[in-house]
Design a protein around this motif. Structure first.
Motif, PDB file in Angstrom:
ATOM      1  N   CYS A  54       0.831  -1.203   0.000  1.00 14.12           N
ATOM      2  CA  CYS A  54       0.000   0.000   0.000  1.00 14.12           C
ATOM      3  C   CYS A  54       0.869   1.258   0.000  1.00 14.12           C
ATOM      4  N   ALA A  55       0.275   2.371  -0.398  1.00 12.39           N
ATOM      5  CA  ALA A  55       0.976   3.653  -0.352  1.00 12.39           C
ATOM      6  C   ALA A  55       1.312   3.980   1.104  1.00 12.39           C
ATOM      7  N   ALA A  56       2.414   4.678   1.291  1.00  7.23           N
ATOM      8  CA  ALA A  56       2.886   4.971   2.646  1.00  7.23           C
ATOM      9  C   ALA A  56       1.820   5.630   3.500  1.00  7.23           C
ATOM     10  N   GLU A  57       1.085   6.596   2.924  1.00  6.06           N
ATOM     11  CA  GLU A  57       0.085   7.312   3.708  1.00  6.06           C
ATOM     12  C   GLU A  57      -1.105   6.441   4.083  1.00  6.06           C
ATOM     13  N   GLU A  58      -1.295   5.322   3.381  1.00 13.37           N
ATOM     14  CA  GLU A  58      -2.397   4.411   3.687  1.00 13.37           C
ATOM     15  C   GLU A  58      -2.048   3.440   4.816  1.00 13.37           C
TER      16      GLU A  58
END
Length: 422
Positions: A54-58
């Motif tokens: 997943c994307a880091a912010e997720e």
């Protein structure tokens, strides 16, 4: 050169020792089992879900407890960094549904072998079958550790506790780190099995034992308050319910469930509104107007679920579908959209993937993983009061906190600017 002892050769411990070695301070890694990464061998059903893509912010949205505490650790060593490390160590990876990352070989042993190889390359002193009895503390200062065999003392400038939690105790996770943390003056929060199956009241689980359902939506309710909702797969068992969405739900329900029963509401047809489902049922009924109710549900439910749904609907199984009233049909819709079970407890640590609870993170420096109670003592992985849902997130927590603890212990004066490339 600083002498660093890492207690525990699991995911967090190996990550910490690698970080120490990369910083030019090879660690002494003490593991009480006969091999490193024993719990890794059984994660992901033996395939080892090493992280999530997943994307880091997720990432933080999937952390159930103390997500903010992990900011420095995760951004210092992300999921991308972990995949790069493993592939550089000769373990190619693949990404599957839901962003779950596995070794291409589908063998957890390849992950352990890759990390073990990097440890040897970094000249890490690995001692197997070596159990730590307690921390060696004199006059309020950390001196090192005391081994179980012969009460031998081993001096160290820094000690990293990466001993795991209480889940799967046969792998060596017996709560040693919590005991050592308490010895150093730390508070350990309430412990509970997590990512564990639920036990339910009644006989529904037994009657549906082994039935797996895909594309359902599960919600856990404390009275009218919703505490969890997720779409995915589940499994009925002889004691209750399990499966991916259920295991993740346990991380949010564990503490409440110790106080009182909760409600599991399953939407068997989440893609349809109540009105759309009613129209679908009516359409099925019109195609076989003279069929008995018990023979008219095969397009809607798996065969094993049909008797349970008939019972819950309150409609006679012998009744002709052209005689079923709108009120009865609405009851069937209600039971399909809100198939409710009472959750009475969680299965124990033998079946739990992780432990919820651990060393109070308010007593740990999130920028270094160092104890605020005892200088030179660091924590990583499941020993900390941090946990996440299924999907590779918990292992990423272990990798990230392990690397940060190792870097910090090796570069005590300025860990954030420590020149380490992993």
């Amino acid at each position: 050169m600083r002498r660093i002892i890492v207690i525990g050769g699991g995911a967090a411990g190996m990550a910490a020792a690698i970080a120490c070695g990369e910083a030019g301070a090879p660690a002494l890694l003490l593991e009480k089992n006969e091999k490193l990464g024993k719990k890794l061998y059984i994660t992901g059903k033996g395939r080892c879900n090493v992280t999530n893509a997943c994307a880091a912010e997720e990432f933080f949205g999937h952390v159930a407890t103390n997500a903010r505490f992990l900011y420095s650790a995760f951004y210092g060593f992300t999921n991308r960094d972990m995949t790069a490390l493993l592939e550089d160590c000769g373990c190619p990876l693949k990404t599957e549904r839901g962003g779950r990352v596995f070794p291409v070989s589908d063998k957890a042993s390849d992950v352990t072998a890759a990390l073990s190889g990097r440890l040897r390359k970094l000249k890490t002193d690995i001692r197997l079958n070596e159990e730590v009895k307690e921390l060696w503390i004199e006059d309020g200062r950390l001196q090192g550790v005391i081994l179980k065999k012969g009460n031998r003392k081993m001096a160290a400038d820094a000690v990293i506790i990466a001993t795991g939690g209480l889940s799967y105790p046969t792998t060596g996770s017996t709560g040693d780190g919590y005991r050592m943390a308490a010895q150093a003056g730390h508070r350990v929060t309430e412990l509970s099995p997590a990512l564990a199956p639920f036990e339910t009241s009644g006989d529904v689980g037994k009657s549906l034992q082994g039935l797996a359902l895909k594309n359902i939506e599960a919600a856990v309710l404390d009275g009218k308050k919703e505490i969890y909702r997720e779409f995915g797969e589940m499994l009925f068992t002889h004691f209750g319910v399990s499966g991916p969405v259920i295991l993740s739900a346990s991380s949010y329900a564990a503490r409440l469930l110790k106080k009182r029963p909760l409600t599991l509401a399953i939407d068997l047809k989440p893609a349809l509104t109540d009105g759309q489902l009613d129209a679908r049922i009516l359409r099925d009924f019109e195609e076989g107007k003279n069929r008995q109710f018990k023979h008219a549900l095969d397009r809607l439910f798996p065969a094993r679920l049909i008797p349970v749904m008939i019972q819950r609907s309150g409609i006679s199984p012998e009744k002709r579908v052209n005689e079923i009233t709108r009120k009865e049909r609405r009851r069937l819709v209600e039971e399909t959209k809100r198939f409710c079970l009472t959750l009475t407890g969680l299965r124990g640590y033998n079946e739990a993937i992780i432990t919820q609870g651990g060393v109070n993170v308010k007593e740990i420096n999130p920028s270094t993983m160092e104890s605020k109670k005892l200088s030179g003592l660091y924590f990583a992985g499941e020993a900390l009061d941090v946990d996440a849902v299924t999907g590779g997130y918990n292992l990423q927590i272990a990798w990230s906190t392990g690397v940060l603890a190792g870097r910090s212990a090796a570069c005590l004066k300025d860990p954030e600017n420590c020149d380490i490339v992993i």
